[in-house]
Design a protein around this motif. Structure first.
Motif, PDB file in Angstrom:
ATOM      1  N   GLU A 104       9.450   4.043   0.322  1.00  0.00           N
ATOM      2  CA  GLU A 104       9.546   2.579   0.227  1.00  0.00           C
ATOM      3  C   GLU A 104      10.932   2.085   0.620  1.00  0.00           C
ATOM      4  O   GLU A 104      11.070   0.956   1.109  1.00  0.00           O
ATOM      5  CB  GLU A 104       9.153   2.115  -1.181  1.00  0.00           C
ATOM      6  CG  GLU A 104       7.659   2.356  -1.426  1.00  0.00           C
ATOM      7  CD  GLU A 104       7.154   1.842  -2.757  1.00  0.00           C
ATOM      8  OE1 GLU A 104       7.972   1.506  -3.636  1.00  0.00           O
ATOM      9  OE2 GLU A 104       5.917   1.791  -2.914  1.00  0.00           O
ATOM     10  N   GLU A 107      10.840   1.641   4.276  1.00  0.00           N
ATOM     11  CA  GLU A 107      10.172   0.378   4.625  1.00  0.00           C
ATOM     12  C   GLU A 107      11.100  -0.815   4.365  1.00  0.00           C
ATOM     13  O   GLU A 107      11.202  -1.724   5.197  1.00  0.00           O
ATOM     14  CB  GLU A 107       8.881   0.230   3.805  1.00  0.00           C
ATOM     15  CG  GLU A 107       7.815   1.250   4.192  1.00  0.00           C
ATOM     16  CD  GLU A 107       6.611   1.262   3.271  1.00  0.00           C
ATOM     17  OE1 GLU A 107       5.610   1.904   3.626  1.00  0.00           O
ATOM     18  OE2 GLU A 107       6.663   0.651   2.171  1.00  0.00           O
ATOM     19  N   HIS A 132       6.224  -3.321  -4.294  1.00  0.00           N
ATOM     20  CA  HIS A 132       7.092  -2.164  -4.543  1.00  0.00           C
ATOM     21  C   HIS A 132       7.746  -2.294  -5.922  1.00  0.00           C
ATOM     22  O   HIS A 132       7.813  -1.319  -6.678  1.00  0.00           O
ATOM     23  CB  HIS A 132       8.193  -2.061  -3.488  1.00  0.00           C
ATOM     24  CG  HIS A 132       7.701  -1.605  -2.136  1.00  0.00           C
ATOM     25  ND1 HIS A 132       8.539  -1.499  -1.049  1.00  0.00           N
ATOM     26  CD2 HIS A 132       6.468  -1.225  -1.710  1.00  0.00           C
ATOM     27  CE1 HIS A 132       7.837  -1.078   0.000  1.00  0.00           C
ATOM     28  NE2 HIS A 132       6.579  -0.914  -0.377  1.00  0.00           N
ATOM     29  N   HIS A 174      -2.469  -1.882  -0.666  1.00  0.00           N
ATOM     30  CA  HIS A 174      -1.088  -1.941  -0.158  1.00  0.00           C
ATOM     31  C   HIS A 174      -0.910  -0.987   1.019  1.00  0.00           C
ATOM     32  O   HIS A 174      -0.478  -1.376   2.109  1.00  0.00           O
ATOM     33  CB  HIS A 174      -0.131  -1.582  -1.301  1.00  0.00           C
ATOM     34  CG  HIS A 174       1.320  -1.584  -0.933  1.00  0.00           C
ATOM     35  ND1 HIS A 174       2.175  -2.615  -1.237  1.00  0.00           N
ATOM     36  CD2 HIS A 174       2.070  -0.668  -0.258  1.00  0.00           C
ATOM     37  CE1 HIS A 174       3.389  -2.337  -0.777  1.00  0.00           C
ATOM     38  NE2 HIS A 174       3.345  -1.151  -0.183  1.00  0.00           N
ATOM     39  N   GLU A 178      -0.533  -1.597   5.191  1.00  0.00           N
ATOM     40  CA  GLU A 178       0.605  -1.081   5.973  1.00  0.00           C
ATOM     41  C   GLU A 178       0.115  -0.225   7.150  1.00  0.00           C
ATOM     42  O   GLU A 178       0.604  -0.357   8.276  1.00  0.00           O
ATOM     43  CB  GLU A 178       1.535  -0.261   5.071  1.00  0.00           C
ATOM     44  CG  GLU A 178       2.322  -1.141   4.108  1.00  0.00           C
ATOM     45  CD  GLU A 178       3.215  -0.372   3.151  1.00  0.00           C
ATOM     46  OE1 GLU A 178       4.109  -0.998   2.559  1.00  0.00           O
ATOM     47  OE2 GLU A 178       3.017   0.853   2.983  1.00  0.00           O
TER      48      GLU A 178
HETATM   49 FE   LIG Z   1       5.026  -0.231   0.975  1.00  0.00          FE
END
Ligand SMILES: [Fe+2]
Ligand SMILES: [Fe+2]
Length: 240
Positions: A104, A107, A132, A174, A178
């Motif tokens: 994360e 990202e 997140h 989620h 993505e």
């Molecule tokens: Fe994510």
């Protein structure tokens, strides 16, 4: 490209050294040796062209396997079967260390700012970032409840079930969003050169945090947890 070649070499030698240096993993390594050799051959070929999207998507594969571990614990909770909380603690630790503190962060540091700067998918990026943060809170709860000695109390079992369900409910959409929307659009907000360079940056970061061959070490850790829980054998999931 040079670092890719170096990584390929280290990955091949690391696979050998790793099995010598980590005796606790030896059994699992031997058990699936033929498949692993084949996997490594394939990875050597892919090393020349591994992209940021492929990197992030296989990290989602690790996340998915931990979600299956969470699913199994929900099943045990619903059946009121006792279980060893340490497996769930270890699973939550993989989420914290590999998904939240590494995947994360990639990202948040490398993808989200570029989408915001380009004015693309900004609302999606905002939602993903909020999720997140929510995920981190749920992971803290799951870890704490899994480790507590009072889990036999109905209220704690309910709280743990709620936290696991909330985590699963959020992370499946989620990561699917993505994989199907954010990652495919990433090429459109960076130049081809920057896209390729980011692939190298991601790999360097992974090596820094988890050592050479780090992705495969984390996959092995998750496989060990699946074995303890009795959900490792893939053929068990085939309808009879
Ligand atoms: Fe994510
Ligand atoms: Fe992700």
């Amino acid at each position: 490209m040079e670092s890719r070649t170096r990584r390929s070499f280290l990955q091949r030698t690391g696979a050998v050294c790793g099995s010598l240096a980590l005796p606790t993993l030896a059994l699992a390594t031997q058990e699936k040796a033929p498949a692993k050799e084949k996997d490594n051959d394939q990875n050597d070929k892919h090393d020349e062209e591994i992209s940021p999207a492929e990197d992030l998507m296989r990290e989602h594969g690790v996340l998915n396997r931990v979600l299956l571990i969470y699913d199994e614990h929900l099943r045990l909770l619903a059946a009121k079967k006792p279980f060893d909380g340490s497996i769930l603690v270890s699973a939550a630790d993989v989420i914290r260390r590999f998904v939240e503190d590494y995947h994360e962060k990639l990202e948040e540091n490398f993808l989200f700012p570029r989408f915001r700067k380009a004015g693309k998918l900004v609302s999606l990026v905002d939602t993903l970032e909020t999720q997140h943060k929510a995920g981190r809170e749920l992971t803290a709860q799951i870890r704490e409840l899994a480790a507590t000695a009072t889990l036999k109390l109905v209220s704690d079992a309910d709280k743990l079930g709620d936290a696991l369900r909330a985590f699963l409910r959020m992370y499946r959409p989620h990561e699917a969003r993505e994989d199907t929307v954010l990652f495919p659009a990433f090429r459109s907000v960076v130049s081809p050169h920057e896209y390729a360079a980011l692939g190298d940056d991601f790999e360097k970061k992974e090596d820094e945090l988890f050592g050479e061959d780090g992705f495969f070490k984390v996959v092995d850790q998750v496989a060990q947890l699946e074995k303890k829980l009795g959900i490792y054998d893939l053929s068990k999931f085939t309808p009879k």
